[in-house]
Design a protein around this motif. Sequence first.
Motif, PDB file in Angstrom:
ATOM      1  N   VAL A  31       0.866  -1.180   0.000  1.00 52.09           N
ATOM      2  CA  VAL A  31       0.000   0.000   0.000  1.00 52.09           C
ATOM      3  C   VAL A  31       0.899   1.225   0.000  1.00 52.09           C
ATOM      4  CG1 VAL A  31      -1.749   1.295   1.283  1.00 52.09           C
ATOM      5  CG2 VAL A  31      -1.863  -1.197   1.179  1.00 52.09           C
ATOM      6  N   GLY A  32       0.590   2.188  -0.858  1.00 52.37           N
ATOM      7  CA  GLY A  32       1.378   3.413  -0.935  1.00 52.37           C
ATOM      8  C   GLY A  32       0.497   4.606  -1.233  1.00 52.37           C
ATOM      9  N   THR A  33       1.122   5.782  -1.236  1.00 48.89           N
ATOM     10  CA  THR A  33       0.388   7.028  -1.479  1.00 48.89           C
ATOM     11  C   THR A  33       1.047   7.820  -2.604  1.00 48.89           C
ATOM     12  OG1 THR A  33       1.685   8.274   0.144  1.00 48.89           O
ATOM     13  CG2 THR A  33      -0.317   7.183   0.937  1.00 48.89           C
ATOM     14  N   LYS A  34       0.267   8.733  -3.168  1.00 48.61           N
ATOM     15  CA  LYS A  34       0.741   9.699  -4.160  1.00 48.61           C
ATOM     16  C   LYS A  34       0.048  11.029  -3.887  1.00 48.61           C
ATOM     17  CE  LYS A  34       1.578   6.838  -8.253  1.00 48.61           C
ATOM     18  NZ  LYS A  34       1.368   6.754  -9.697  1.00 48.61           N
ATOM     19  N   TRP A  35       0.696  12.103  -4.196  1.00 50.46           N
ATOM     20  CA  TRP A  35       0.054  13.410  -4.099  1.00 50.46           C
ATOM     21  C   TRP A  35      -0.646  13.777  -5.404  1.00 50.46           C
ATOM     22  CZ3 TRP A  35       1.782  16.991  -7.577  1.00 50.46           C
ATOM     23  CH2 TRP A  35       3.025  16.761  -8.154  1.00 50.46           C
ATOM     24  N   SER A  36      -0.276  13.086  -6.503  1.00 50.33           N
ATOM     25  CA  SER A  36      -0.898  13.333  -7.804  1.00 50.33           C
ATOM     26  C   SER A  36      -0.896  12.042  -8.601  1.00 50.33           C
ATOM     27  CB  SER A  36      -0.130  14.409  -8.572  1.00 50.33           C
ATOM     28  OG  SER A  36      -0.569  14.470  -9.921  1.00 50.33           O
ATOM     29  N   LEU A  37      -2.015  11.696  -9.189  1.00 49.28           N
ATOM     30  CA  LEU A  37      -2.064  10.504 -10.036  1.00 49.28           C
ATOM     31  C   LEU A  37      -1.414  10.752 -11.386  1.00 49.28           C
ATOM     32  CD1 LEU A  37      -5.646   9.168  -9.275  1.00 49.28           C
ATOM     33  CD2 LEU A  37      -3.467   8.311  -8.413  1.00 49.28           C
ATOM     34  N   ASP A  88      -3.401  19.126  -0.066  1.00 51.15           N
ATOM     35  CA  ASP A  88      -4.697  19.412  -0.675  1.00 51.15           C
ATOM     36  C   ASP A  88      -5.301  18.167  -1.310  1.00 51.15           C
ATOM     37  OD1 ASP A  88      -4.549  22.065   0.056  1.00 51.15           O
ATOM     38  OD2 ASP A  88      -3.625  22.681  -1.841  1.00 51.15           O
ATOM     39  N   ALA A  89      -4.443  17.293  -1.842  1.00 55.56           N
ATOM     40  CA  ALA A  89      -4.912  16.058  -2.463  1.00 55.56           C
ATOM     41  C   ALA A  89      -3.959  14.937  -2.076  1.00 55.56           C
ATOM     42  CB  ALA A  89      -4.950  16.202  -3.983  1.00 55.56           C
ATOM     43  N   LYS A  90      -4.522  13.764  -1.844  1.00 55.68           N
ATOM     44  CA  LYS A  90      -3.704  12.597  -1.534  1.00 55.68           C
ATOM     45  C   LYS A  90      -4.450  11.354  -1.984  1.00 55.68           C
ATOM     46  CE  LYS A  90      -0.396  11.436   1.857  1.00 55.68           C
ATOM     47  NZ  LYS A  90       0.024  11.619   3.239  1.00 55.68           N
ATOM     48  N   PHE A  91      -3.713  10.421  -2.555  1.00 54.52           N
ATOM     49  CA  PHE A  91      -4.285   9.189  -3.062  1.00 54.52           C
ATOM     50  C   PHE A  91      -3.582   8.022  -2.387  1.00 54.52           C
ATOM     51  CE2 PHE A  91      -4.532  12.487  -6.228  1.00 54.52           C
ATOM     52  CZ  PHE A  91      -5.867  12.462  -6.584  1.00 54.52           C
ATOM     53  N   ILE A  92      -4.325   6.976  -2.112  1.00 54.80           N
ATOM     54  CA  ILE A  92      -3.761   5.772  -1.516  1.00 54.80           C
ATOM     55  C   ILE A  92      -4.142   4.603  -2.414  1.00 54.80           C
ATOM     56  CG2 ILE A  92      -5.761   5.333  -0.010  1.00 54.80           C
ATOM     57  CD1 ILE A  92      -3.698   4.467   2.175  1.00 54.80           C
TER      58      ILE A  92
END
Length: 159
Positions: A107-113, A148-152
């Motif tokens: 599992v990881g995160t990104k600030w922008s897809l 402001d934006a975060k994706f997991i």
Amino acid sequence: FTFTLGYVSEGNMSMGTWIDNIALMGTADVIGGWSSYWGLTSGVNDGSNDNPDGDSRDNLMEYATGGDPMTADGSAATLWTAEEGGTNWLYHVHNERQDDDSLTYGVGTKWSLQYAPSWDAGDAEEVGTTTGPGLWKTVTNRTAISEDAKFIGLEVNQN
């Protein structure tokens, strides 16, 4: 593998066969059995990267998380947000198979897809695992929401 037992009678004496401690050696094709169970066609739509239902989850993700490859049923995970101790958290819960050691989950995160090059595995922490009887365990991860934006996201690989 076929094993046949027989019964032999000689006059008034009965002779039987007794078996003790059978071991089957080799590897099982778990994903092949899974593909057959769901009615996938060999060489047509049963590949790991195939997606017969068009729901953005390929067969490997469906297999690894308990999805139905023939029904567009959405996400491989449950998501929600919560505030704890002044921190806003994004939670991610997914299932993992317990019968296939060839699978790895991350599992990881990104600030922008669009612009973030890769998932940041160090930004998501595992906060719970529930292992029940049977095939599945449930894993909960979370990440602090500070941008402001975060994706997991969940990544599954098969070795």
